[in-house]
Design an enzyme around this catalytic site. Structure first.
Site, short mmCIF file in Angstrom:
data_model
loop_
_atom_site.label_atom_id
_atom_site.label_comp_id
_atom_site.label_asym_id
_atom_site.label_seq_id
_atom_site.Cartn_x
_atom_site.Cartn_y
_atom_site.Cartn_z
N HIS A 67 -0.35 57.61 14.32
CA HIS A 67 -1.56 55.91 14.97
C HIS A 67 0.19 55.17 14.62
CE1 HIS A 67 -2.38 52.34 13.41
NE2 HIS A 67 -3.24 52.20 13.98
N GLU A 70 2.25 56.00 18.10
CA GLU A 70 1.49 55.18 18.45
C GLU A 70 2.21 53.30 19.04
OE1 GLU A 70 -2.55 52.84 19.41
OE2 GLU A 70 -2.92 54.01 18.51
N HIS A 71 1.96 52.99 18.02
CA HIS A 71 1.92 51.55 18.29
C HIS A 71 3.68 51.41 18.17
CE1 HIS A 71 -0.67 49.09 15.97
NE2 HIS A 71 -1.32 50.01 15.79
N GLU A 143 -3.59 45.48 9.31
CA GLU A 143 -4.81 46.95 9.64
C GLU A 143 -5.25 47.14 8.91
OE1 GLU A 143 -5.43 50.14 13.49
OE2 GLU A 143 -3.13 48.47 13.76
#
Length: 423
Positions: A67, A70-71, A143
Protein backbone atom coordinates in the site's frame (compact mmCIF):
# COMPACT_ATOMS: atom_id res chain seq x y z
CA UNK A 1 -2.59 -13.24 -30.03
CA UNK A 2 -5.04 -15.71 -28.53
CA UNK A 3 -8.73 -14.94 -29.09
CA UNK A 4 -11.33 -16.29 -26.67
CA UNK A 5 -14.92 -15.70 -27.69
CA UNK A 6 -17.96 -16.08 -25.49
CA UNK A 7 -20.91 -16.65 -27.79
CA UNK A 8 -23.50 -16.38 -25.00
CA UNK A 9 -22.74 -12.72 -24.39
CA UNK A 10 -21.08 -12.00 -27.78
CA UNK A 11 -17.83 -10.75 -26.26
CA UNK A 12 -14.23 -11.43 -27.25
CA UNK A 13 -11.03 -11.42 -25.21
CA UNK A 14 -7.72 -10.94 -27.01
CA UNK A 15 -4.81 -11.97 -24.85
CA UNK A 16 -1.06 -12.03 -25.37
CA UNK A 17 1.80 -13.10 -23.14
CA UNK A 18 4.74 -10.88 -24.14
CA UNK A 19 8.39 -11.96 -24.29
CA UNK A 20 9.05 -10.28 -20.95
CA UNK A 21 6.31 -12.43 -19.35
CA UNK A 22 3.68 -9.68 -19.03
CA UNK A 23 0.09 -10.55 -19.95
CA UNK A 24 -1.96 -8.06 -21.97
CA UNK A 25 -5.75 -8.51 -22.16
CA UNK A 26 -7.88 -6.54 -24.61
CA UNK A 27 -11.68 -6.56 -24.57
CA UNK A 28 -12.93 -4.49 -27.54
CA UNK A 29 -16.25 -2.64 -27.14
CA UNK A 30 -17.30 -1.22 -30.50
CA UNK A 31 -18.88 2.25 -30.56
CA UNK A 32 -18.18 2.83 -26.86
CA UNK A 33 -17.00 6.34 -25.97
CA UNK A 34 -15.25 5.40 -22.74
CA UNK A 35 -11.83 3.79 -22.64
CA UNK A 36 -10.43 2.08 -19.56
CA UNK A 37 -6.95 0.83 -18.73
CA UNK A 38 -5.87 -0.99 -15.59
CA UNK A 39 -2.32 -2.18 -14.97
CA UNK A 40 -1.88 -4.50 -12.04
CA UNK A 41 0.86 -6.37 -10.26
CA UNK A 42 0.23 -9.63 -8.42
CA UNK A 43 1.42 -8.06 -5.18
CA UNK A 44 -0.81 -7.21 -2.25
CA UNK A 45 -0.77 -6.72 1.49
CA UNK A 46 -0.47 -10.48 2.16
CA UNK A 47 2.95 -10.63 0.46
CA UNK A 48 5.33 -9.61 3.21
CA UNK A 49 7.44 -12.79 3.30
CA UNK A 50 8.95 -14.10 0.07
CA UNK A 51 11.99 -15.42 -1.76
CA UNK A 52 13.32 -13.12 -4.49
CA UNK A 53 13.90 -14.99 -7.78
CA UNK A 54 17.48 -16.23 -7.92
CA UNK A 55 17.88 -16.17 -4.12
CA UNK A 56 17.56 -19.00 -1.62
CA UNK A 57 16.86 -17.12 1.59
CA UNK A 58 13.40 -15.73 2.40
CA UNK A 59 13.09 -12.08 3.38
CA UNK A 60 10.36 -10.45 5.44
CA UNK A 61 9.33 -6.81 5.05
CA UNK A 62 7.10 -4.67 7.30
CA UNK A 63 3.33 -4.99 6.96
CA UNK A 64 1.84 -2.30 4.73
CA UNK A 65 4.63 -2.02 2.12
CA UNK A 66 2.40 -2.83 -0.90
CA UNK A 67 0.00 0.00 0.00
CA UNK A 68 2.87 2.38 0.86
CA UNK A 69 4.47 1.63 -2.51
CA UNK A 70 1.22 2.33 -4.34
CA UNK A 71 1.06 5.77 -2.68
CA UNK A 72 4.65 6.60 -3.62
CA UNK A 73 4.46 5.55 -7.28
CA UNK A 74 2.81 8.81 -8.40
CA UNK A 75 5.69 11.00 -7.22
CA UNK A 76 8.20 11.66 -10.01
CA UNK A 77 11.83 12.79 -10.04
CA UNK A 78 10.90 15.93 -12.01
CA UNK A 79 8.83 17.09 -9.04
CA UNK A 80 5.48 16.35 -10.67
CA UNK A 81 2.76 14.08 -9.33
CA UNK A 82 1.43 11.78 -12.05
CA UNK A 83 -2.08 11.80 -10.56
CA UNK A 84 -2.14 15.60 -11.01
CA UNK A 85 -0.82 15.24 -14.58
CA UNK A 86 -3.57 12.75 -15.46
CA UNK A 87 -6.27 14.87 -13.83
CA UNK A 88 -5.08 17.90 -15.82
CA UNK A 89 -5.56 15.84 -19.01
CA UNK A 90 -9.21 15.40 -18.03
CA UNK A 91 -9.03 11.68 -17.27
CA UNK A 92 -10.23 9.92 -14.13
CA UNK A 93 -7.19 8.21 -12.61
CA UNK A 94 -6.72 6.18 -9.46
CA UNK A 95 -4.89 3.29 -7.82
CA UNK A 96 -5.71 0.73 -5.14
CA UNK A 97 -4.17 -2.09 -3.11
CA UNK A 98 -5.91 -5.32 -2.09
CA UNK A 99 -4.74 -8.44 -0.25
CA UNK A 100 -3.41 -9.99 -3.47
CA UNK A 101 -2.80 -7.22 -6.03
CA UNK A 102 -2.06 -3.54 -6.63
CA UNK A 103 -3.52 -1.69 -9.60
CA UNK A 104 -3.11 1.64 -11.42
CA UNK A 105 -5.88 2.80 -13.72
CA UNK A 106 -7.55 5.53 -15.69
CA UNK A 107 -10.82 6.06 -17.58
CA UNK A 108 -11.34 8.63 -20.32
CA UNK A 109 -13.11 9.58 -23.54
CA UNK A 110 -10.34 11.83 -24.94
CA UNK A 111 -6.53 12.10 -24.75
CA UNK A 112 -6.20 8.37 -24.28
CA UNK A 113 -2.64 8.02 -25.60
CA UNK A 114 -1.31 11.00 -23.62
CA UNK A 115 -2.79 9.37 -20.50
CA UNK A 116 -1.33 5.98 -21.46
CA UNK A 117 2.09 7.66 -21.82
CA UNK A 118 1.84 9.00 -18.28
CA UNK A 119 0.50 5.77 -16.74
CA UNK A 120 3.14 3.57 -18.32
CA UNK A 121 5.86 6.08 -17.50
CA UNK A 122 5.20 6.47 -13.78
CA UNK A 123 4.55 2.78 -13.11
CA UNK A 124 7.94 1.95 -14.65
CA UNK A 125 9.92 4.77 -12.98
CA UNK A 126 9.78 4.65 -9.18
CA UNK A 127 11.39 7.54 -7.33
CA UNK A 128 12.01 7.07 -3.62
CA UNK A 129 14.20 9.25 -1.39
CA UNK A 130 14.72 9.31 2.38
CA UNK A 131 12.79 12.59 2.52
CA UNK A 132 9.76 11.60 0.47
CA UNK A 133 9.46 8.26 2.29
CA UNK A 134 9.48 9.97 5.70
CA UNK A 135 6.89 12.50 4.53
CA UNK A 136 4.62 9.68 3.32
CA UNK A 137 4.74 7.98 6.73
CA UNK A 138 2.94 10.99 8.18
CA UNK A 139 0.28 10.95 5.44
CA UNK A 140 -0.37 7.20 5.71
CA UNK A 141 -0.25 7.40 9.52
CA UNK A 142 -3.14 9.88 9.38
CA UNK A 143 -5.01 7.55 7.01
CA UNK A 144 -4.54 4.64 9.46
CA UNK A 145 -5.87 6.74 12.38
CA UNK A 146 -8.82 7.90 10.27
CA UNK A 147 -9.80 4.30 9.42
CA UNK A 148 -9.56 3.42 13.12
CA UNK A 149 -12.52 5.75 13.66
CA UNK A 150 -14.69 4.11 10.96
CA UNK A 151 -17.16 1.62 12.51
CA UNK A 152 -17.63 -0.05 9.08
CA UNK A 153 -13.89 -0.73 8.85
CA UNK A 154 -13.60 -1.97 12.45
CA UNK A 155 -16.49 -4.43 12.16
CA UNK A 156 -14.81 -5.87 9.03
CA UNK A 157 -11.28 -6.09 10.45
CA UNK A 158 -12.53 -7.54 13.75
CA UNK A 159 -14.28 -10.31 11.78
CA UNK A 160 -10.99 -11.28 10.14
CA UNK A 161 -9.19 -11.12 13.52
CA UNK A 162 -11.80 -13.50 14.95
CA UNK A 163 -11.48 -15.92 12.01
CA UNK A 164 -7.73 -16.08 11.37
CA UNK A 165 -4.94 -17.16 13.71
CA UNK A 166 -1.86 -16.46 11.56
CA UNK A 167 -2.77 -15.56 7.99
CA UNK A 168 -1.89 -11.93 7.04
CA UNK A 169 -5.35 -11.42 5.50
CA UNK A 170 -6.46 -10.53 9.03
CA UNK A 171 -4.17 -7.47 9.06
CA UNK A 172 -5.07 -4.01 7.82
CA UNK A 173 -3.90 -3.48 4.21
CA UNK A 174 -2.33 -0.17 5.26
CA UNK A 175 -0.25 -1.77 8.03
CA UNK A 176 0.01 -0.02 11.40
CA UNK A 177 1.82 3.15 12.48
CA UNK A 178 4.41 0.85 14.07
CA UNK A 179 4.99 -1.36 10.99
CA UNK A 180 5.21 1.52 8.49
CA UNK A 181 7.81 3.22 10.71
CA UNK A 182 10.26 0.50 9.55
CA UNK A 183 9.77 1.19 5.83
CA UNK A 184 12.64 2.93 4.03
CA UNK A 185 13.57 3.54 0.39
CA UNK A 186 15.66 0.34 0.24
CA UNK A 187 12.64 -1.76 1.29
CA UNK A 188 10.49 -0.01 -1.33
CA UNK A 189 13.02 -0.47 -4.16
CA UNK A 190 13.52 -4.11 -3.15
CA UNK A 191 9.78 -4.84 -3.27
CA UNK A 192 9.31 -2.80 -6.44
CA UNK A 193 12.11 -4.67 -8.26
CA UNK A 194 10.73 -8.02 -7.09
CA UNK A 195 7.01 -7.59 -7.69
CA UNK A 196 6.81 -4.95 -10.43
CA UNK A 197 8.63 -7.16 -12.90
CA UNK A 198 6.55 -7.47 -16.12
CA UNK A 199 6.27 -11.24 -15.62
CA UNK A 200 4.28 -10.55 -12.43
CA UNK A 201 1.98 -7.98 -14.10
CA UNK A 202 -1.20 -7.90 -16.17
CA UNK A 203 -2.49 -4.95 -18.23
CA UNK A 204 -6.16 -4.88 -19.27
CA UNK A 205 -7.66 -2.48 -21.83
CA UNK A 206 -11.36 -2.13 -22.60
CA UNK A 207 -12.94 0.21 -25.15
CA UNK A 208 -13.26 0.80 -28.87
CA UNK A 209 -9.81 -0.50 -29.89
CA UNK A 210 -8.28 -2.56 -32.68
CA UNK A 211 -6.52 -5.29 -30.66
CA UNK A 212 -3.35 -5.48 -32.79
CA UNK A 213 -2.93 -1.70 -32.81
CA UNK A 214 -3.37 -1.18 -29.07
CA UNK A 215 -1.03 -4.10 -28.35
CA UNK A 216 1.71 -2.40 -30.41
CA UNK A 217 1.12 0.88 -28.57
CA UNK A 218 1.50 -0.87 -25.20
CA UNK A 219 4.64 -2.76 -26.28
CA UNK A 220 6.26 0.44 -27.57
CA UNK A 221 5.91 2.03 -24.10
CA UNK A 222 7.43 -0.87 -22.16
CA UNK A 223 10.98 -0.70 -20.83
CA UNK A 224 13.29 -3.54 -21.84
CA UNK A 225 13.04 -5.74 -18.76
CA UNK A 226 13.52 -9.49 -18.68
CA UNK A 227 11.43 -11.94 -16.72
CA UNK A 228 13.11 -12.70 -13.39
CA UNK A 229 11.35 -16.00 -12.75
CA UNK A 230 8.81 -17.05 -10.16
CA UNK A 231 8.51 -15.28 -6.83
CA UNK A 232 8.05 -17.72 -3.95
CA UNK A 233 5.47 -16.32 -1.53
CA UNK A 234 5.51 -17.67 2.03
CA UNK A 235 2.33 -17.74 4.10
CA UNK A 236 1.96 -19.21 7.58
CA UNK A 237 0.07 -22.46 8.08
CA UNK A 238 -3.49 -21.55 9.03
CA UNK A 239 -5.74 -23.71 11.17
CA UNK A 240 -9.23 -24.50 9.85
CA UNK A 241 -10.64 -23.48 13.25
CA UNK A 242 -11.72 -19.91 13.97
CA UNK A 243 -10.12 -17.89 16.80
CA UNK A 244 -13.40 -16.90 18.52
CA UNK A 245 -17.08 -17.01 17.60
CA UNK A 246 -18.03 -13.50 18.73
CA UNK A 247 -16.31 -10.12 18.96
CA UNK A 248 -17.77 -6.71 19.85
CA UNK A 249 -16.45 -3.14 19.79
CA UNK A 250 -18.13 -0.14 21.34
CA UNK A 251 -18.30 2.92 19.08
CA UNK A 252 -20.74 5.75 18.37
CA UNK A 253 -23.23 4.30 15.85
CA UNK A 254 -26.91 5.08 15.22
CA UNK A 255 -27.70 1.36 14.88
CA UNK A 256 -25.51 -1.69 15.60
CA UNK A 257 -23.33 -2.88 12.73
CA UNK A 258 -22.65 -6.56 12.19
CA UNK A 259 -20.55 -8.83 10.03
CA UNK A 260 -21.08 -12.58 9.93
CA UNK A 261 -17.89 -14.28 8.80
CA UNK A 262 -17.67 -17.89 7.65
CA UNK A 263 -14.15 -19.27 7.38
CA UNK A 264 -13.59 -21.47 4.37
CA UNK A 265 -10.64 -23.02 2.57
CA UNK A 266 -9.74 -22.38 -1.08
CA UNK A 267 -11.31 -24.65 -3.66
CA UNK A 268 -9.33 -26.82 -6.06
CA UNK A 269 -8.25 -25.07 -9.25
CA UNK A 270 -10.99 -26.66 -11.36
CA UNK A 271 -13.76 -25.93 -8.88
CA UNK A 272 -13.17 -22.36 -7.68
CA UNK A 273 -15.53 -20.65 -10.14
CA UNK A 274 -18.28 -23.26 -9.69
CA UNK A 275 -17.97 -23.07 -5.90
CA UNK A 276 -18.06 -19.25 -5.96
CA UNK A 277 -21.28 -19.31 -8.02
CA UNK A 278 -22.88 -21.87 -5.67
CA UNK A 279 -22.02 -19.74 -2.63
CA UNK A 280 -23.50 -16.63 -4.29
CA UNK A 281 -26.73 -18.53 -4.96
CA UNK A 282 -26.86 -19.96 -1.42
CA UNK A 283 -26.27 -16.58 0.25
CA UNK A 284 -29.12 -15.04 -1.75
CA UNK A 285 -31.32 -18.07 -1.03
CA UNK A 286 -30.70 -17.72 2.73
CA UNK A 287 -30.60 -13.94 3.23
CA UNK A 288 -31.19 -12.26 -0.16
CA UNK A 289 -33.92 -9.69 -0.72
CA UNK A 290 -36.45 -12.32 -1.86
CA UNK A 291 -35.67 -14.83 0.92
CA UNK A 292 -38.13 -15.79 3.67
CA UNK A 293 -35.58 -14.90 6.35
CA UNK A 294 -34.97 -11.40 4.98
CA UNK A 295 -38.73 -10.70 4.82
CA UNK A 296 -39.18 -11.99 8.39
CA UNK A 297 -36.30 -9.88 9.78
CA UNK A 298 -37.51 -6.82 7.85
CA UNK A 299 -41.12 -7.18 9.05
CA UNK A 300 -39.92 -7.59 12.64
CA UNK A 301 -37.83 -4.41 12.37
CA UNK A 302 -34.54 -6.23 12.94
CA UNK A 303 -33.11 -5.01 9.61
CA UNK A 304 -34.15 -2.26 7.20
CA UNK A 305 -31.96 -3.03 4.19
CA UNK A 306 -30.43 -6.11 2.60
CA UNK A 307 -26.98 -6.90 4.02
CA UNK A 308 -24.07 -7.15 1.57
CA UNK A 309 -23.26 -10.78 0.70
CA UNK A 310 -19.66 -11.46 -0.33
CA UNK A 311 -17.32 -14.37 -0.93
CA UNK A 312 -13.64 -13.42 -0.89
CA UNK A 313 -10.94 -15.86 -1.92
CA UNK A 314 -7.44 -16.27 -3.33
CA UNK A 315 -5.26 -19.35 -3.72
CA UNK A 316 -4.48 -19.43 0.02
CA UNK A 317 -7.57 -18.20 1.91
CA UNK A 318 -11.35 -17.98 1.50
CA UNK A 319 -14.24 -16.63 3.55
CA UNK A 320 -17.82 -15.38 3.40
CA UNK A 321 -18.72 -11.92 4.75
CA UNK A 322 -22.31 -10.79 5.40
CA UNK A 323 -22.40 -7.15 6.51
CA UNK A 324 -25.20 -4.78 7.48
CA UNK A 325 -27.04 -2.98 10.27
CA UNK A 326 -29.48 -4.63 12.65
CA UNK A 327 -31.32 -3.62 15.81
CA UNK A 328 -30.38 -7.01 17.28
CA UNK A 329 -27.40 -8.65 15.50
CA UNK A 330 -27.42 -11.65 17.86
CA UNK A 331 -31.03 -12.45 17.02
CA UNK A 332 -30.22 -12.15 13.31
CA UNK A 333 -27.21 -14.45 13.72
CA UNK A 334 -29.30 -17.09 15.53
CA UNK A 335 -32.03 -16.98 12.89
CA UNK A 336 -29.42 -17.16 10.12
CA UNK A 337 -27.95 -20.34 11.64
CA UNK A 338 -31.42 -21.81 12.22
CA UNK A 339 -32.38 -21.16 8.60
CA UNK A 340 -29.25 -22.97 7.40
CA UNK A 341 -30.06 -25.97 9.64
CA UNK A 342 -33.58 -26.01 8.30
CA UNK A 343 -32.38 -26.04 4.66
CA UNK A 344 -29.80 -28.73 5.46
CA UNK A 345 -32.55 -30.92 6.92
CA UNK A 346 -35.36 -30.24 4.42
CA UNK A 347 -33.29 -29.74 1.27
CA UNK A 348 -33.03 -26.79 -1.10
CA UNK A 349 -36.14 -25.62 -2.93
CA UNK A 350 -35.25 -26.20 -6.58
CA UNK A 351 -37.52 -23.45 -7.94
CA UNK A 352 -35.99 -20.86 -5.60
CA UNK A 353 -32.48 -22.07 -6.42
CA UNK A 354 -33.04 -21.77 -10.19
CA UNK A 355 -34.76 -18.39 -9.88
CA UNK A 356 -31.80 -16.96 -7.97
CA UNK A 357 -29.39 -18.58 -10.42
CA UNK A 358 -31.12 -16.73 -13.28
CA UNK A 359 -30.90 -13.46 -11.34
CA UNK A 360 -27.16 -13.95 -10.74
CA UNK A 361 -26.61 -14.84 -14.40
CA UNK A 362 -28.36 -11.59 -15.32
CA UNK A 363 -25.95 -9.74 -13.02
CA UNK A 364 -22.96 -11.36 -14.72
CA UNK A 365 -24.24 -10.32 -18.16
CA UNK A 366 -24.91 -6.75 -16.95
CA UNK A 367 -21.26 -6.38 -15.87
CA UNK A 368 -20.31 -6.45 -19.56
CA UNK A 369 -22.13 -3.15 -20.16
CA UNK A 370 -19.45 -1.12 -18.38
CA UNK A 371 -15.79 -0.84 -19.49
CA UNK A 372 -14.59 -0.24 -15.92
CA UNK A 373 -16.43 -3.29 -14.54
CA UNK A 374 -15.07 -5.46 -17.36
CA UNK A 375 -11.43 -4.40 -17.00
CA UNK A 376 -11.30 -4.62 -13.20
CA UNK A 377 -13.05 -8.00 -13.27
CA UNK A 378 -10.62 -9.50 -15.80
CA UNK A 379 -7.63 -8.17 -13.86
CA UNK A 380 -8.64 -9.42 -10.42
CA UNK A 381 -9.85 -12.77 -11.78
CA UNK A 382 -6.58 -13.27 -13.69
CA UNK A 383 -4.60 -13.12 -10.43
CA UNK A 384 -6.85 -15.90 -9.13
CA UNK A 385 -6.08 -17.97 -12.23
CA UNK A 386 -9.59 -17.40 -13.63
CA UNK A 387 -10.82 -16.20 -17.01
CA UNK A 388 -13.87 -14.01 -16.23
CA UNK A 389 -15.84 -15.70 -19.04
CA UNK A 390 -15.71 -18.87 -16.88
CA UNK A 391 -18.56 -17.51 -14.72
CA UNK A 392 -20.85 -17.25 -17.75
CA UNK A 393 -19.84 -20.75 -18.88
CA UNK A 394 -19.92 -22.51 -15.48
CA UNK A 395 -23.20 -21.23 -14.05
CA UNK A 396 -25.26 -23.74 -16.05
CA UNK A 397 -23.46 -26.64 -14.33
CA UNK A 398 -24.32 -25.42 -10.81
CA UNK A 399 -27.37 -27.46 -9.81
CA UNK A 400 -29.27 -28.06 -6.56
CA UNK A 401 -27.27 -31.22 -5.76
CA UNK A 402 -23.98 -29.34 -6.03
CA UNK A 403 -25.44 -26.45 -4.03
CA UNK A 404 -26.36 -28.86 -1.23
CA UNK A 405 -22.80 -30.26 -1.17
CA UNK A 406 -21.37 -26.75 -0.81
CA UNK A 407 -23.95 -25.85 1.85
CA UNK A 408 -23.03 -28.91 3.95
CA UNK A 409 -19.27 -28.33 3.67
CA UNK A 410 -19.05 -24.53 4.01
CA UNK A 411 -21.99 -23.30 6.12
CA UNK A 412 -21.09 -24.87 9.46
CA UNK A 413 -21.67 -23.24 12.87
CA UNK A 414 -18.16 -23.96 14.10
CA UNK A 415 -16.67 -21.89 11.23
CA UNK A 416 -18.90 -18.85 11.89
CA UNK A 417 -18.04 -15.56 13.58
CA UNK A 418 -20.27 -12.67 14.61
CA UNK A 419 -18.56 -9.28 14.75
CA UNK A 420 -20.56 -6.30 16.07
CA UNK A 421 -20.04 -2.60 16.64
CA UNK A 422 -22.49 -1.03 19.11
CA UNK A 423 -22.79 1.99 21.36
Amino acid sequence: MQVIENLKIKEKLYTEKLENGMTVMIIPKKDTQKKYVIWGTHYGSNDSKFVIPGNKEAIEVPKGVAHFLEHKMFEQENGKNSLDVLTALGVEANAYTTNDHTAYLFECTDKFYEALDELMDYVQHPYFTDENVEKEKGIIGQEIMMYDDYPEWKVYLNTLEAMYHEHPVKLDITGTIETISHIDKEVLYNCYNTFYNPSNMVLVVCGDFEPEEILKEIESRLLDKKSEGEIKRIYPTESEEIVQSAINQNMEVSMPLFTIGIKDKPADEKEKVKKHIAIEILLNLILGRSSELYKELYNEGVIFAQPSLEYEFTSDYAHILITGQATNPEELFDKFKNKISEIMQNGINEDDFNRIKKMIYGGYVKEYNDVAEIARMFLSDSFKGINSFDYIEEIGSVNVEYGKQVLDIVFNDYKMVLSTVKK
